[in-house]
Motif scaffolding. Structure first.
Motif, short mmCIF file in Angstrom:
data_model
loop_
_atom_site.label_atom_id
_atom_site.label_comp_id
_atom_site.label_asym_id
_atom_site.label_seq_id
_atom_site.Cartn_x
_atom_site.Cartn_y
_atom_site.Cartn_z
N ARG A 124 0.82 -1.22 0.00
CA ARG A 124 0.00 0.00 0.00
C ARG A 124 0.85 1.26 0.00
NH1 ARG A 124 -3.43 -0.37 5.38
NH2 ARG A 124 -3.81 -2.42 4.45
N GLN A 128 0.09 -0.30 -4.54
CA GLN A 128 0.04 -1.55 -5.28
C GLN A 128 -0.98 -2.50 -4.67
OE1 GLN A 128 1.94 -2.12 -8.26
NE2 GLN A 128 2.02 0.09 -7.87
N ASP A 129 -1.56 -3.35 -5.52
CA ASP A 129 -2.55 -4.32 -5.06
C ASP A 129 -1.88 -5.43 -4.27
OD1 ASP A 129 -5.40 -5.51 -5.39
OD2 ASP A 129 -4.06 -7.13 -6.04
N ARG A 130 -2.56 -5.92 -3.22
CA ARG A 130 -1.95 -6.94 -2.37
C ARG A 130 -1.77 -8.28 -3.10
NH1 ARG A 130 -7.18 -6.44 -0.39
NH2 ARG A 130 -8.46 -8.33 -0.42
N HIS A 131 -2.62 -8.56 -4.09
CA HIS A 131 -2.45 -9.81 -4.83
C HIS A 131 -1.21 -9.75 -5.71
CE1 HIS A 131 -6.94 -10.02 -4.07
NE2 HIS A 131 -6.48 -11.13 -3.53
N ARG A 159 -7.55 -11.29 -10.53
CA ARG A 159 -6.92 -10.54 -9.45
C ARG A 159 -5.64 -9.85 -9.90
NH1 ARG A 159 -8.26 -15.56 -6.45
NH2 ARG A 159 -10.03 -15.14 -5.10
N ARG A 164 0.28 -7.12 -15.72
CA ARG A 164 0.99 -7.03 -14.45
C ARG A 164 1.79 -8.30 -14.17
NH1 ARG A 164 1.36 -4.15 -9.65
NH2 ARG A 164 3.29 -5.03 -8.81
N GLU A 253 -13.82 -12.14 -1.83
CA GLU A 253 -13.18 -11.08 -2.61
C GLU A 253 -14.24 -10.32 -3.39
OE1 GLU A 253 -10.08 -10.24 -2.53
OE2 GLU A 253 -9.26 -11.88 -1.39
#
Length: 344
Positions: A124, A128-131, A159, A164, A253
């Motif tokens: 964070r 950035q996304d946690r996945h 996800r 990415r 989710e």
């Protein structure tokens, strides 16, 4: 609908139809030709084969716009990947883990968990996304590109999107090649023993080939230690994937998401089965070598196909912050591995 937990990813938006063998041929052929080109370049110019596969696949990504290649690219990026992961189990035995000893093994487990937790926790800070951070941290903690491919098959492209994921593969491969060159030099400057240097290199470099090469570039005894440590990290792939599947399956989710029951994918069961067989009976050396070569070839095909399916304009939109989880995971892995090596 639940998120795609087991990697059944398709380029088509509609459900897959029954396919004939000729439907797979165009995608399989272009993937095979690109993989052969990557192998040739890696052999003649001493470049990492994974990096060559990624670059050639990205350069040929325009082919994925032709729908005739979709079935073959999906086959190579999914089925070839999973069979390759099963064959990796032929490199693992219980004796290797026992030879490492309880303290180094415990340190490896702690390093693996710490790298993943730190990478996800700091995601964070860089928006950035946690996945995506979980993908970068898990791949760094275990075995680089192979672990990234296996993790992505669990996390799913709903996800972490294709662009990415490809960017993560590129970052991990470049970081691993850089570490193979730098870490042996740092170990020599720090006056580490062969055992300490071997543990540091084997515990912190991402990909298997680079970790073993880096260990032997320091000294033959360090290379042997690095090999055992690195293969032990590979053996932790299955437990790590089970933990990730459990975490994803027990979390809801998004709106209306339901919990997904924990089920081990068939390729993880196969990985564990081959490793158990290799521990109980002596698999003939030619079969072990054949399995290792087959695993490397299938994983290369999966990497090339995944890169071909990437959309370059989406890659360019990611920005420098997308590399932050990989940088955090790499630095955390090195710092913890160095501390552990000095304590041995």
């Amino acid at each position: 609908m639940a998120a795609d937990l087991y990697g059944e990813m398709q380029l088509e938006a509609h459900p897959p139809q029954r396919r004939r063998w000729r439907d797979f041929l165009p995608g399989v052929l272009v993937t095979g030709i690109a993989a052969l080109a990557a192998a040739w370049l890696a052999d003649h110019y001493a470049a990492p084969i994974v990096l060559m596969g990624l670059l050639i696949g990205l350069a040929m990504s325009f082919l994925s716009q032709d729908r005739r290649t979709h079935a073959g690219l999906d086959l190579m990026s999914q089925t070839a990947l999973r069979i390759g992961i099963v064959l990796v189990g032929a490199r693992i035995t219980a004796d290797q883990i026992a030879e490492l000893g309880p303290l180094p093994f415990a340190l490896l487990v702690l390093i693996m968990l710490a790298v993943i937790v730190v990478t996800v926790a700091t995601a964070r800070w860089f928006a950035q996304d946690r996945h995506a951070a979980l993908l970068a941290g898990g791949a760094t903690a275990i075995c680089g590109a192979s672990a990234a491919l296996a993790l992505w098959s669990l996390i799913g492209d709903k996800r972490v999107d294709q662009a990415r994921f490809t960017l993560t593969l590129v970052g991990i491969t470049v970081a691993s090649a850089f570490a193979m060159t730098l870490y042996p030099v740092l170990a020599a400057e720090l006056d580490l023993t062969d055992a300490q240097a071997g543990f540091l290199i084997g515990a912190s470099i991402h990909d298997v080939a680079q970790a073993i090469g880096g260990g032997f570039s320091f000294s033959p005894p360090a290379g042997e230690v690095a090999t055992i440590v690195k293969l032990t990290r590979v053996a932790l792939l299955a437990p790590m994937l089970m933990l990730v599947a459990l975490w994803l399956g027990r979390r809801g989710e998004g709106d209306g998401a339901r919990r997904i029951p924990l089920r081990l994918p068939w390729f993880i069961v196969g990985f564990l089965g081959i490793a158990a067989l290799n521990s109980l009976v002596t698999i003939p050396r030619p079969l072990q070598d054949g399995a290792a070569t087959g695993a490397q070839a299938l994983l290369l095909l999966a990497i090339v196909a995944t890169a071909m399916k990437a959309r370059l304009h989406l890659l360019l939109d990611q920005g420098w912050r997308s590399f932050a989880p990989i940088i955090v995971a790499t630095l955390t892995s090195f710092a913890l591995s160095l501390a552990a090596a000095l304590s041995l």
